[in-house]
Design a protein around this motif. Sequence first.
Motif, PDB file in Angstrom:
ATOM      1  N   LYS A  71       0.803  -1.220   0.000  1.00 14.11           N
ATOM      2  CA  LYS A  71       0.000   0.000   0.000  1.00 14.11           C
ATOM      3  C   LYS A  71       0.843   1.280   0.000  1.00 14.11           C
ATOM      4  CE  LYS A  71      -4.080  -1.873  -0.026  1.00 14.11           C
ATOM      5  NZ  LYS A  71      -5.028  -1.659  -1.150  1.00 14.11           N
ATOM      6  N   THR A  72       2.136   1.138   0.239  1.00 12.85           N
ATOM      7  CA  THR A  72       3.021   2.305   0.225  1.00 12.85           C
ATOM      8  C   THR A  72       4.097   2.174  -0.857  1.00 12.85           C
ATOM      9  OG1 THR A  72       4.337   1.288   1.987  1.00 12.85           O
ATOM     10  CG2 THR A  72       2.647   2.864   2.656  1.00 12.85           C
ATOM     11  N   ASN A  73       3.839   1.310  -1.841  1.00 12.80           N
ATOM     12  CA  ASN A  73       4.720   1.162  -3.009  1.00 12.80           C
ATOM     13  C   ASN A  73       6.164   0.835  -2.633  1.00 12.80           C
ATOM     14  OD1 ASN A  73       2.648   1.769  -4.927  1.00 12.80           O
ATOM     15  ND2 ASN A  73       2.876   3.937  -4.410  1.00 12.80           N
ATOM     16  N   ASN A  74       6.311   0.103  -1.522  1.00 13.15           N
ATOM     17  CA  ASN A  74       7.634  -0.352  -1.105  1.00 13.15           C
ATOM     18  C   ASN A  74       8.612   0.812  -0.896  1.00 13.15           C
ATOM     19  OD1 ASN A  74       9.328  -2.523  -0.377  1.00 13.15           O
ATOM     20  ND2 ASN A  74      10.310  -2.527  -2.388  1.00 13.15           N
ATOM     21  N   THR A  75       8.104   1.949  -0.422  1.00 18.57           N
ATOM     22  CA  THR A  75       8.943   3.139  -0.263  1.00 18.57           C
ATOM     23  C   THR A  75       8.993   3.663   1.162  1.00 18.57           C
ATOM     24  OG1 THR A  75       7.089   4.619  -0.766  1.00 18.57           O
ATOM     25  CG2 THR A  75       8.458   3.888  -2.629  1.00 18.57           C
ATOM     26  N   ARG A  76       8.200   3.133   2.060  1.00 15.99           N
ATOM     27  CA  ARG A  76       8.088   3.718   3.392  1.00 15.99           C
ATOM     28  C   ARG A  76       8.703   2.813   4.460  1.00 15.99           C
ATOM     29  NH1 ARG A  76       3.704   6.935   3.013  1.00 15.99           N
ATOM     30  NH2 ARG A  76       3.786   6.264   0.844  1.00 15.99           N
ATOM     31  N   LYS A  77       9.424   3.389   5.377  1.00 14.49           N
ATOM     32  CA  LYS A  77       9.924   2.655   6.533  1.00 14.49           C
ATOM     33  C   LYS A  77       8.738   2.153   7.349  1.00 14.49           C
ATOM     34  CE  LYS A  77      13.102   1.270   9.489  1.00 14.49           C
ATOM     35  NZ  LYS A  77      14.186   0.332   9.141  1.00 14.49           N
ATOM     36  N   ILE A  78       8.844   0.922   7.851  1.00 12.62           N
ATOM     37  CA  ILE A  78       7.774   0.335   8.643  1.00 12.62           C
ATOM     38  C   ILE A  78       8.269   0.077  10.059  1.00 12.62           C
ATOM     39  CG2 ILE A  78       6.262  -1.664   8.942  1.00 12.62           C
ATOM     40  CD1 ILE A  78       6.147  -1.893   5.904  1.00 12.62           C
ATOM     41  N   ILE A  79       7.532   0.618  11.017  1.00 12.18           N
ATOM     42  CA  ILE A  79       7.816   0.439  12.438  1.00 12.18           C
ATOM     43  C   ILE A  79       6.591  -0.185  13.100  1.00 12.18           C
ATOM     44  CG2 ILE A  79       8.400   1.579  14.621  1.00 12.18           C
ATOM     45  CD1 ILE A  79      10.639   1.812  12.601  1.00 12.18           C
ATOM     46  N   PHE A  80       6.775  -1.244  13.875  1.00 10.02           N
ATOM     47  CA  PHE A  80       5.692  -1.780  14.697  1.00 10.02           C
ATOM     48  C   PHE A  80       5.658  -0.962  15.990  1.00 10.02           C
ATOM     49  CE2 PHE A  80       6.288  -6.425  13.016  1.00 10.02           C
ATOM     50  CZ  PHE A  80       5.897  -6.020  11.754  1.00 10.02           C
ATOM     51  N   THR A  81       4.778   0.033  16.047  1.00  7.56           N
ATOM     52  CA  THR A  81       4.724   0.881  17.235  1.00  7.56           C
ATOM     53  C   THR A  81       3.992   0.215  18.397  1.00  7.56           C
ATOM     54  OG1 THR A  81       2.941   2.025  16.050  1.00  7.56           O
ATOM     55  CG2 THR A  81       5.052   3.174  16.245  1.00  7.56           C
ATOM     56  N   GLN A  82       3.206  -0.814  18.105  1.00  9.39           N
ATOM     57  CA  GLN A  82       2.623  -1.628  19.168  1.00  9.39           C
ATOM     58  C   GLN A  82       2.707  -3.086  18.751  1.00  9.39           C
ATOM     59  OE1 GLN A  82      -1.280  -0.868  20.778  1.00  9.39           O
ATOM     60  NE2 GLN A  82      -0.947   1.321  20.970  1.00  9.39           N
ATOM     61  N   THR A  83       3.441  -3.868  19.509  1.00 12.23           N
ATOM     62  CA  THR A  83       3.424  -5.312  19.324  1.00 12.23           C
ATOM     63  C   THR A  83       3.763  -5.956  20.650  1.00 12.23           C
ATOM     64  OG1 THR A  83       4.106  -7.102  17.828  1.00 12.23           O
ATOM     65  CG2 THR A  83       5.851  -5.638  18.630  1.00 12.23           C
ATOM     66  N   GLY A  84       3.334  -7.179  20.817  1.00 14.83           N
ATOM     67  CA  GLY A  84       3.549  -7.878  22.074  1.00 14.83           C
ATOM     68  C   GLY A  84       2.545  -9.003  22.221  1.00 14.83           C
ATOM     69  N   TRP A  85       2.579  -9.648  23.356  1.00 14.68           N
ATOM     70  CA  TRP A  85       1.669 -10.764  23.643  1.00 14.68           C
ATOM     71  C   TRP A  85       1.462 -10.800  25.154  1.00 14.68           C
ATOM     72  CZ3 TRP A  85      -0.152 -13.911  19.602  1.00 14.68           C
ATOM     73  CH2 TRP A  85      -0.962 -14.998  19.991  1.00 14.68           C
ATOM     74  N   PRO A  86       0.222 -10.938  25.631  1.00 18.90           N
ATOM     75  CA  PRO A  86      -0.029 -10.846  27.072  1.00 18.90           C
ATOM     76  C   PRO A  86       0.254 -12.143  27.831  1.00 18.90           C
ATOM     77  CG  PRO A  86      -2.091 -11.220  25.933  1.00 18.90           C
ATOM     78  CD  PRO A  86      -1.027 -11.102  24.856  1.00 18.90           C
ATOM     79  N   THR A  87       0.609 -11.975  29.088  1.00 17.67           N
ATOM     80  CA  THR A  87       0.784 -13.132  29.969  1.00 17.67           C
ATOM     81  C   THR A  87      -0.510 -13.512  30.665  1.00 17.67           C
ATOM     82  OG1 THR A  87       1.523 -11.644  31.737  1.00 17.67           O
ATOM     83  CG2 THR A  87       3.225 -12.672  30.378  1.00 17.67           C
ATOM     84  N   ASN A  88      -1.529 -12.644  30.619  1.00 18.30           N
ATOM     85  CA  ASN A  88      -2.847 -12.976  31.158  1.00 18.30           C
ATOM     86  C   ASN A  88      -3.907 -12.142  30.445  1.00 18.30           C
ATOM     87  OD1 ASN A  88      -3.465 -10.414  32.675  1.00 18.30           O
ATOM     88  ND2 ASN A  88      -1.672 -11.033  33.875  1.00 18.30           N
ATOM     89  N   THR A  89      -5.172 -12.418  30.707  1.00 16.57           N
ATOM     90  CA  THR A  89      -6.274 -11.721  30.039  1.00 16.57           C
ATOM     91  C   THR A  89      -7.112 -10.916  31.027  1.00 16.57           C
ATOM     92  OG1 THR A  89      -7.661 -13.713  30.232  1.00 16.57           O
ATOM     93  CG2 THR A  89      -6.413 -13.410  28.181  1.00 16.57           C
ATOM     94  N   LYS A  90      -6.476 -10.362  32.041  1.00 17.53           N
ATOM     95  CA  LYS A  90      -7.212  -9.579  33.028  1.00 17.53           C
ATOM     96  C   LYS A  90      -7.788  -8.300  32.433  1.00 17.53           C
ATOM     97  CE  LYS A  90      -4.666 -11.313  37.047  1.00 17.53           C
ATOM     98  NZ  LYS A  90      -3.792 -10.953  38.193  1.00 17.53           N
ATOM     99  N   VAL A  91      -7.172  -7.765  31.380  1.00 19.83           N
ATOM    100  CA  VAL A  91      -7.685  -6.560  30.730  1.00 19.83           C
ATOM    101  C   VAL A  91      -8.482  -6.920  29.485  1.00 19.83           C
ATOM    102  CG1 VAL A  91      -7.056  -4.392  29.597  1.00 19.83           C
ATOM    103  CG2 VAL A  91      -5.813  -5.135  31.625  1.00 19.83           C
TER     104      VAL A  91
END
Length: 350
Positions: free
Chosen positions: A258-278
Amino acid sequence: MKSLSILLTAALFCLKVSKGSETPQQVFMGNSTTSASNCFPALDFPVPKAPGRPPAQWWCSPSDTNGFLGFTYETDGCQSASTLLADFTRMRNDYKARYVRLYGWCDDQGTYLNNVIQAAYSAGLGVYFTIWFGFDGGNAWIRRRDLIIGIVRKNPFAPYVVRSIDVGSEPLYDWALQPPQAVADQIKFVRSQVGPFGIQVSISEMQYGYSVQGPSQMVLDAEDVVHAHELAFFDKDAKTGADAGPSLISSTKWFVSKTNNTRKIIFTQTGWPTNTKVWKGNSPKAVASLESTKAFAKLLDDSCETFKGITPLGGVGWFWHIWSDSMLEGWGVLDQSGKPKWTFAPRTSC
């Protein structure tokens, strides 16, 4: 802040950027002749008392920005200057963070954000700012936007600390601004104010967010860099952190296309939870556990070369969401008491 002489030195360099011959695009890209160890915030770069160079020669280039970048940091607690410095220094020293991403908002008159800039510079971290819309509607975001712009203009250290500004965290998905053209227009407006300082402007959004209000290509076209939310735990077919690879690859390829292979990509949110309390997953098979979290962190490390092979400008950099369970239960690297849940030692390059 630093002494008056230091502030004046930095201010002169800010003035040079705003009046110099560099275009914002050149500033965004950084100086290609700057080595990976002679730029901010490289892990072995000795941060001087004052920058001593224009921003275009200060930042590390996108090609040197991959692997683990840092943590998301929730700011609703309005942490003190000493707490900010302690946390940021710990991120840098214990986990080799190079950046910190702000999430939430401290509603004061700007003291907090100026303290963030000071603490980050002292700790050797760059900062990703976010114009916070919140979840309740209203126009408070306008005041917050203008406050951030004002700080960038007035604080002479800001161009050497603030790497990017996001016009919202999932603003499309949350319908914080509508239609999508309004989001694109805000990106362009903020760039018009901070672009001369070399600061990138984007939004922080998941792939799905670009479809909920209808076609949103104009938003992607307006962004200087793609800031993607990659939380595979919420996929409808999610299982364990070790199984999330296809989801990450598919979403990353979508952003590239979608950005014609020209844009830097940063994962500003990634992770995996240790529980589902939220939050619980959208799949009954989604496993929230320490082992699953560790497996996801390993997957990110193991995928570094793969991301580098399918994305432009040196591959993907990523932020772990979030610093501590005291900020978002289950998602932190640290538990509620501030102790590490596991030995988190992510790769910072590939």
